[in-house]
Design an enzyme around this catalytic site. Structure first.
Site, short mmCIF file in Angstrom:
data_model
loop_
_atom_site.label_atom_id
_atom_site.label_comp_id
_atom_site.label_asym_id
_atom_site.label_seq_id
_atom_site.Cartn_x
_atom_site.Cartn_y
_atom_site.Cartn_z
N LYS A 101 39.07 45.75 5.59
CA LYS A 101 40.22 46.22 6.63
C LYS A 101 39.56 47.21 7.49
CE LYS A 101 43.00 47.20 2.25
NZ LYS A 101 43.05 48.49 1.38
N ARG A 120 52.98 53.60 -6.87
CA ARG A 120 53.97 54.26 -6.16
C ARG A 120 55.22 53.55 -6.61
NH1 ARG A 120 50.22 53.85 -1.00
NH2 ARG A 120 49.56 51.89 -2.31
N SER A 133 47.99 55.62 3.08
CA SER A 133 47.10 55.83 4.39
C SER A 133 47.46 55.06 5.28
CB SER A 133 45.62 55.32 3.99
OG SER A 133 45.18 56.15 2.95
#
Ligand SMILES: Nc1ncnc2c1ncn2[C@@H]1O[C@H](COP(=O)(O)OP(=O)(O)O)[C@@H](O)[C@H]1O
Ligand SMILES: [Mg+2]
Length: 159
Positions: free
Chosen positions: A42, A90, A128
Site C-alpha cells: 500500500k 471491527r 487508518s
C-alpha cells in the site's frame, strides 16, 4: 512459560482503535510485540520509521515493544518466541479475510494461534484508511487518533 503475543499490522498511522487492542493484549499476555509490516504494497502516508516512532511515542505499557517484520508473519512469530497472533475485528466485513489468513497461518505453523479481539464500540468503525481520507478532506480526527499522531499529520499536511 512467558505468554508472548504479536500484534501485526500496517499502522499507517496508529489509531485509538489500535491502541485499544494493544491495551487489551497487554492486559492479557505477558509480553506484546506490535509488529509493523515492512513492505505492504500500500502506498503509505508515513514511512516505516515514522510509524514505529509514533507507536513508541504513544505506547505506555511496560510489557509492550515495537518491532518490524517482512516475509511470513508466522516465521517472525516463531523467531520471536511468540505463541499468539492478535488481530482486531471491527465488523463482519473484517471476518472473512481474517479467517482466511488465520487458517493459512495455522496451516503454515500450527504452533501459533490467532486470537481475535474487539475494540471498544466507540472505535469499532475506525480505520487508518478512513482517518487519512477524513483528514485530507479537512475533517476533524481529534479523539480518533492519539494527539501526537494528529500533530504529525498536521505537520505533514498543513491546511
Ligand atoms: N478500530 C479498530 N478496532 C479493532 N481492530 C482494529 C481497528 N483498526 C484496526 N484494527 C485491526 O488492527 C490490525 C492492524 O490493522 P492495520 O494497521 O489496518 O493493518 P492491516 O494492513 O494488517 O489490516 C488488524 O487486525 C485490524 O483489523
Ligand atoms: Mg487494515
Amino acid at each position: 512459560m512467558t505468554r508472548r503475543a504479536i500484534y501485526p499490522g500496517s499502522f499507517d498511522p496508529i489509531t485509538n482503535g489500535h491502541l485499544d487492542i494493544i491495551e487489551r493484549s497487554a492486559n492479557m499476555f505477558d509480553e506484546v510485540i506490535v509488529a509493523v509490516l515492512v513492505n505492504d504494497g500500500k502506498d503509505p502516508m508515513f514511512s516505516l520509521e515514522e510509524r514505529v516512532e509514533m507507536i513508541r511515542a504513544v505506547s505506555r505499557w511496560s510489557n509492550v515493544r515495537v518491532g518490524t517484520f517482512e516475509g511470513l508473519l508466522v516465521q517472525y512469530a516463531v523467531e520471536q518466541g511468540a505463541q499468539v497472533i492478535v488481530r482486531g475485528i471491527r465488523a463482519v466485513s473484517d471476518y472473512e479475510y481474517e479467517l482466511q489468513m488465520a487458517l493459512m497461518n495455522r496451516r503454515l505453523e500450527p504452533r501459533v494461534e490467532t486470537v481475535f479481539m474487539m475494540s471498544a464500540e466507540a472505535y469499532s468503525y475506525l480505520s487508518s484508511r478512513l482517518i487519512k481520507e477524513v483528514f485530507k478532506l479537512g475533517g476533524s480526527i481529534s479523539g480518533l487518533v492519539p494527539p501526537d499522531v494528529e500533530q504529525r499529520m498536521k505537520q505533514r499536511f498543513p491546511s
